[in-house]
Design a protein around this motif. Structure first.
Motif, PDB file in Angstrom:
ATOM      1  N   GLY A 116       0.829  -1.216   0.000  1.00  0.00           N
ATOM      2  CA  GLY A 116       0.000   0.000   0.000  1.00  0.00           C
ATOM      3  C   GLY A 116       0.852   1.249   0.000  1.00  0.00           C
ATOM      4  O   GLY A 116       1.718   1.441  -0.859  1.00  0.00           O
ATOM      5  N   ASP A 137       3.246  -5.930  -3.039  1.00  0.00           N
ATOM      6  CA  ASP A 137       1.898  -5.464  -3.382  1.00  0.00           C
ATOM      7  C   ASP A 137       1.643  -5.827  -4.837  1.00  0.00           C
ATOM      8  O   ASP A 137       2.550  -5.828  -5.672  1.00  0.00           O
ATOM      9  CB  ASP A 137       1.764  -3.947  -3.195  1.00  0.00           C
ATOM     10  CG  ASP A 137       0.301  -3.523  -3.075  1.00  0.00           C
ATOM     11  OD1 ASP A 137      -0.105  -3.130  -1.965  1.00  0.00           O
ATOM     12  OD2 ASP A 137      -0.445  -3.600  -4.081  1.00  0.00           O
ATOM     13  N   GLY A 164       0.937 -11.261  -3.841  1.00  0.00           N
ATOM     14  CA  GLY A 164       1.466 -11.701  -2.552  1.00  0.00           C
ATOM     15  C   GLY A 164       0.987 -13.078  -2.135  1.00  0.00           C
ATOM     16  O   GLY A 164       1.491 -13.637  -1.153  1.00  0.00           O
ATOM     17  N   ALA A 237      -9.990  -7.158   0.535  1.00  0.00           N
ATOM     18  CA  ALA A 237      -9.718  -8.512   0.045  1.00  0.00           C
ATOM     19  C   ALA A 237      -8.560  -8.493  -0.952  1.00  0.00           C
ATOM     20  O   ALA A 237      -8.388  -7.526  -1.706  1.00  0.00           O
ATOM     21  CB  ALA A 237     -10.957  -9.076  -0.618  1.00  0.00           C
TER      22      ALA A 237
END
Ligand SMILES: C[S@@+](CC[C@H](N)C(=O)[O-])C[C@H]1O[C@@H](n2cnc3c(N)ncnc32)[C@H](O)[C@@H]1O
Length: 382
Positions: A116, A137, A164, A237
């Motif tokens: 993120g 990510d 991931g 999710a």
């Protein structure tokens, strides 16, 4: 307050946030207090988005509101073309609780799934040293932005752009694996990349809002066991490269094909009891949910549930009485009632009674003890 003055003030804000999280009990270890006080969240999250009642997203510049960026607030940082939030900087109080639970110590090598903004990577790098921190990510643009901003802040951890779900095998093994996106079950690659005394902390979520954080430790080469955390938390999710956009189940209306009845279940919004909602979805398969609103007042009048097979039910509450309309191939409300009865028969287990065993062959959710009643994460077992 001018932007320049605000930017100069950030350390005081970060220190105040660290003190607040110590006072609230979210931080218990000086390592994480120092990290929260030292990592510039406004630099890693220069822009955040907020949504108005019409669903429109508006960007705001975090340097202009240091009180807000150094507060326990999740900041939405990326929106997909459909207007769905796909990345965020998780609330620092939750991040702190997770880092405490993870029990990552100096000398540990940590893998984070879901880079993120890089804020959590910054906290880990500050506490454990950048050479011990790895993060992945699925979105390369997010990874590039996080890498550049972390470098400005003085941190150079290893960041990888990939799915991931496969972990980051080239740098394994890891003493700790922390996932800041949810998965319907624990990817086996994480187990393979975990050191012998390792810990995995992940949000296992079988459907929308139906899951929680679970802390797993290895009991042998092929098995991890752990309990769900007592405080509920939920993450976005996991996405995958070849995801097909989920078709929204058309919202059914009362009328043809529907049956009507009353229900004695006094909780028509069952998703508001998270462990029950988790078990309903585990036992009956994924169910979508939402409020129905009065067209004039926009106040909730009931709840709507939908399943992928086209089954739906709609609960309407009037004068304390709940009426249910059901349609489609399955009586969806009956399956929810059935699961709620079963939950009551099990003495209404809360998260502290629920655990997970992950083995190569299967992943089972259990109550009270790994040898107690258990259900497979993919299909009901017994
Ligand atoms: C809640 S955000 C992570 C917050 C982040 N740890 C931080 O400190 O800002 C969830 C992230 O998971 C990422 N993600 C989603 N699916 C993923 C996948 N399959 N593999 C790796 N990352 C994924 C998203 O792109 C998003 O950036």
């Amino acid at each position: 307050m001018t932007t320049t003055r605000s930017a100069l003030d950030w350390r005081a804000h970060a220190q105040r946030l660290a003190g607040q999280l110590v006072a609230s009990g979210d931080i218990r270890t000086p390592r994480w207090r120092d990290a929260i006080a030292a990592v510039p969240r406004h630099l890693l999250v220069p822009t955040a988005y907020e949504q108005d009642h019409s669903g429109r997203w508006t960007p705001w510049s975090t340097v202009d509101d240091l009180d807000r960026v150094y507060s326990p607030e999740t900041l939405i940082t990326d929106i997909d073309p459909a207007g769905i939030a796909v990345s965020s900087s998780t609330k620092p109080d939750l991040m702190a609780r997770m880092l405490e639970l993870l029990d990552a110590r100096p000398g540990h090598r940590v893998l984070e799934i879901g880079t993120g903004t890089g804020y959590n990577v910054g906290l880990l790098a500050h506490a454990l040293g950048e050479e011990n921190v790895f993060s992945v990510d699925i979105d390369p643009d997010l990874v590039d932005a996080a890498r550049a901003r972390l470098a400005v802040a003085g941190y150079h951890p290893t960041l990888v752009a990939d799915d991931g779900a496969g972990g980051v095998p080239e740098h394994a093994p890891y003493d700790r694996i922390i996932a800041t996106c949810s998965a319907p079950r624990v990817p086996w690659a994480w187990v393979e990349q975990l050191a012998d005394e390792g810990v995995i902390l992940a949000d296992v979520k079988v459907a929308a809002s139906a899951g929680n954080l679970v802390r797993l430790t290895r009991v042998d080469e092929d098995t991890l066991v752990g309990r769900f955390t007592t405080r509920w938390a939920g993450f976005m999710a996991m996405r995958h490269h070849h995801d097909i956009p989920t078709a929204l189940t058309p919202i059914p209306t009362r009328g043809e094909g529907a049956t009507y009845r009353t229900t004695d279940l006094d909780t028509p919004r069952v998703w508001e009891i998270p462990p029950l909602w988790f078990l309903i979805n585990l036992w009956q398969g994924p169910v979508g949910f939402g409020y129905t609103l009065d067209s004039d007042t926009r106040q909730p009048t009931g709840a709507l549930y939908t399943a992928a097979d086209g089954s739906w039910c709609h609960t309407i509450t009037e004068s304390g009485r709940h009426t249910v309309a059901e349609g489609g191939p399955r009586r969806l409300w009956s399956t929810i009632e059935h699961a709620a009865t079963r939950w009551r028969e099990l003495d209404e287990p809360d998260w502290d009674r629920l655990g997970l065993t992950v083995s190569r062959a299967e992943q089972t959710v259990w109550i009270d003890h790994p040898d107690g009643p258990a259900w497979n994460l993919l299909a009901e077992r017994r």
